[in-house]
Motif scaffolding. Structure first.
Motif, PDB file in Angstrom:
ATOM      1  N   SER A 146      -2.907  -8.579   5.129  1.00  0.00           N
ATOM      2  CA  SER A 146      -2.009  -9.488   4.398  1.00  0.00           C
ATOM      3  C   SER A 146      -2.749 -10.185   3.248  1.00  0.00           C
ATOM      4  N   ALA A 198       6.505  -4.793  -3.735  1.00  0.00           N
ATOM      5  CA  ALA A 198       6.032  -6.123  -4.124  1.00  0.00           C
ATOM      6  C   ALA A 198       6.984  -6.707  -5.164  1.00  0.00           C
ATOM      7  N   ARG A 199       7.423  -7.957  -4.938  1.00  0.00           N
ATOM      8  CA  ARG A 199       8.464  -8.518  -5.814  1.00  0.00           C
ATOM      9  C   ARG A 199       7.982  -9.688  -6.671  1.00  0.00           C
ATOM     10  N   GLU A 200       6.670  -9.958  -6.682  1.00  0.00           N
ATOM     11  CA  GLU A 200       6.191 -11.089  -7.479  1.00  0.00           C
ATOM     12  C   GLU A 200       6.602 -10.904  -8.946  1.00  0.00           C
ATOM     13  N   PRO A 201       6.985 -12.005  -9.633  1.00  0.00           N
ATOM     14  CA  PRO A 201       7.482 -11.869 -11.016  1.00  0.00           C
ATOM     15  C   PRO A 201       6.512 -11.132 -11.933  1.00  0.00           C
ATOM     16  N   HIS A 202       5.193 -11.376 -11.767  1.00  0.00           N
ATOM     17  CA  HIS A 202       4.261 -10.745 -12.715  1.00  0.00           C
ATOM     18  C   HIS A 202       4.093  -9.235 -12.460  1.00  0.00           C
ATOM     19  N   LEU A 203       4.636  -8.737 -11.356  1.00  0.00           N
ATOM     20  CA  LEU A 203       4.553  -7.292 -11.080  1.00  0.00           C
ATOM     21  C   LEU A 203       5.862  -6.577 -11.405  1.00  0.00           C
ATOM     22  N   GLU A 204       6.808  -7.305 -11.988  1.00  0.00           N
ATOM     23  CA  GLU A 204       8.149  -6.769 -12.201  1.00  0.00           C
ATOM     24  C   GLU A 204       8.126  -5.472 -13.009  1.00  0.00           C
ATOM     25  N   TYR A 262       4.752  -1.268  -7.469  1.00  0.00           N
ATOM     26  CA  TYR A 262       3.855  -1.863  -6.471  1.00  0.00           C
ATOM     27  C   TYR A 262       4.509  -1.931  -5.090  1.00  0.00           C
ATOM     28  N   ARG A 321      -3.927  -8.042  -2.193  1.00  0.00           N
ATOM     29  CA  ARG A 321      -2.889  -8.406  -3.175  1.00  0.00           C
ATOM     30  C   ARG A 321      -2.544  -7.230  -4.102  1.00  0.00           C
ATOM     31  N   ASN A 367       3.831  -3.400  -1.022  1.00  0.00           N
ATOM     32  CA  ASN A 367       3.031  -4.295  -0.183  1.00  0.00           C
ATOM     33  C   ASN A 367       2.333  -3.508   0.927  1.00  0.00           C
TER      34      ASN A 367
END
Ligand code: NAD
Length: 492
Positions: free
Chosen positions: A325, A366-372, A376, A328, A378
């Motif tokens: 976990s 992965a849903r983080e805004p900077h990876l949009e 990606y 990143r 998880n």
């Protein structure tokens, strides 16, 4: 080479050009565009937007490249091995001198973290360094057992070798095959995957700069069913070294059966990593995570089936989940390199749901805004898995681990070997007698005891069962790029 041959347009191509136009093929010592001028845009896996534009080769381009290679074959084969070694050593030096550029190109196509891409480029240099040092090999034998006869064997190159590579570790896989092939006196026509072409072309360019004769190292870019297929069918290609999926390996195998074409097949894996209760659990957990998250799981030798002795199962899984976990996406782990792979991994999340596996971690993109927009995934861990499930049998090729409990050594081996694949096996125990017994019983080409996938370029690498046959790396690979000839001389 026949100068009347139709050839694509020669172009300027520098590996550090800001806007090089379509990435060209590298044929007969120079960059050329496709004979019909076609190219395609590759997707950038970091953004999901357009990436490089890359030439799409034709059957004509393959023919020109193979004939260029065939034209260079005799000169290369007859060159003194010390001279060949010097040229191959110069190529290794140029790879190291151009490390920054190669890392930049590799990252632009794959989105890998810098450290991962750098290790791959250094690894590519190591292949050429290692094989340059072995250029006096391979040698034959004298077998004088019959009176009045002098008998000796020669290890001769095949001539033109077709090298077909996948997209997951592009420059390294090209180097892994090309370095022993040319050291053994062969010439090559390489076809990298459609989505990751640039570092292979750059490698060929550096080979020309290092002084390798024109035609020794050619690259034709494009689709597998066009360029790859034309290489496998070309009558002047005398061996194919293929790294990729089982399905394409089978297709190539069918053509090879008709042509009696020798193959090296490096295919997929679903490798079992077995942790006994007496293992150094903290280190085993750390390595078990590295085994399935390195290169975001896009490695044939990933440890994707974790078999854990039942008495420590829950505690060990907790530790694995805890460590995983902290990985990143976008920092420690790159994206899926192609959109197709991104979709495939998410399809397997659906399969896992249908099969009733328990999500211990991840199971999502992965849903983080900077990876949009990027591809990606998880890190994902499934428990409650039976070895018969599809997620335990099929290669997912993403950062996805399935965990299966076992009772005792025999069951561990049975579960590990209950797989169509046979690439790698891991054994974690402090009991060396057991480590040796299990290593012997596992059906896999590589076994790691109390470590994971740390073998060097000097160690042979290859599969058993549907993971393929033939060997890359080590001295062994040189033998696979030669054919034996015996000469019998009557002494009268
Ligand atoms: P893939 O089989 O789809 O493609 C591999 C290469 O074959 C590409 O260059 C492709 O264009 C070409 N190709 C496709 N169809 C062809 C045809 N009909 N004739 C000739 N060439 C053709 O594999 P991929 O998706 O690029 O890579 C992932 C696979 O590679 C995984 O299964 C992975 O396990 C395997 N792999 C194995 C090793 C190993 O050393 N064992 C290493 C890396 C990857």
């Amino acid at each position: 080479m026949d100068t009347n041959t139709t050839i694509g347009t020669p172009v300027d191509f520098a590996i550090n050009a800001v806007d090089p136009g379509p990435v060209p093929h590298w044929i007969n010592g120079g960059p050329v565009l496709s004979s019909d001028g076609t190219s395609h845009a590759v997707l950038n896996p970091v953004t999901g937007g357009p990436g490089a534009t890359v030439s799409l080769g034709t059957v004509v381009d393959v023919d020109v490249a193979v004939r260029s290679a065939a034209g260079a074959a005799w000169q290369w084969r007859k060159m003194a091995s010390a001279e060949r070694a010097s040229l191959i050593g110069s190529l290794a030096r140029l790879i190291r001198e151009n490390l920054e550029l190669l890392v930049t190109l590799e990252r632009a196509e794959t989105g890998k973290p810098r450290a991962v891409a750098e290790a791959e480029v250094r690894g590519a240099a190591e292949y050429f360094e290692f094989y340059a040092g072995l250029s006096h090999l391979p040698q034959g034998e004298v077998i004088n057992v019959v009176p009045d006869q002098h008998v000796y064997t020669l290890r001769e190159p095949f001539g033109v070798i077709g090298v077909i590579t996948p997209w997951n570790i592009p420059i390294n896989q090209a180097a892994r095959a090309v370095a022993p092939a040319i050291t053994a006196g062969n010439v090559v026509v390489v076809k990298p995957a459609e989505s990751t072409s640039q570092t292979t072309v750059a490698l060929a360019r550096l080979a020309t700069e290092a002084g390798l004769p024109r035609g020794v190292f050619n690259v034709v870019l494009g689709r597998g069913d066009v360029v790859g297929d034309a290489i496998v069918h070309h009558p002047d290609v005398r061996k194919v070294a293929f790294t990729g999926s089982v399905a394409v390996g089978q297709e190539i195998g069918r053509v090879a059966a008709d042509r009696i074409l020798p193959l090296t097949l490096e295919l997929g894996g679903k490798s079992a990593n077995i942790v006994f209760a007496d293992a150094d659990r903290e280190f085993a957990a750390t390595e078990a995570v590295r085994a399935f998250t390195t290169n975001a799981g896009q490695v044939c030798s990933s440890g994707t089936r974790l078999l854990v002795e039942r008495s420590i199962h829950d505690e060990f899984v907790d530790r694995v989940v805890d460590i995983a976990s902290g990985i990143r996406p976008g920092v420690d782990m790159g994206p899926m390199i192609t959109k197709g792979q991104f979709d495939q991994v998410q399809d397997y999340f659906g399969v896992a749901r249908q099969e009733g596996a328990t999500v211990a971690l991840g199971g999502t993109m992965a849903r983080e805004p900077h990876l949009e927009g990027g591809f990606y995934i998880n890190p994902t861990v499934y428990t409650g898995v039976r070895n018969s499930m599809r997620i335990a049998q099929e290669e997912i090729f993403g950062p996805v681990l399935v965990v299966i409990p076992f009772d005792g050594e025999q069951e561990a081996v049975e579960i590990a070997n209950d797989s169509e694949f046979g690439l790698v096996g891991g054994v974690w125990t402090q009991n060396m007698a057991r480590a040796i017994r299990v290593s012997e019983a596992l059906e896999a080409g590589q076994i790691y005891v109390n470590t994971w996938s740390t073998a060097s370029v000097q160690t042979s690498f290859g599969g058993q069962k549907r993971s393929g046959y033939g060997r890359e790396k080590g001295i062994e690979a040189l033998n696979h790029y030669t054919q034996l000839k015996s000469v019998t001389i009557a002494l009268r």
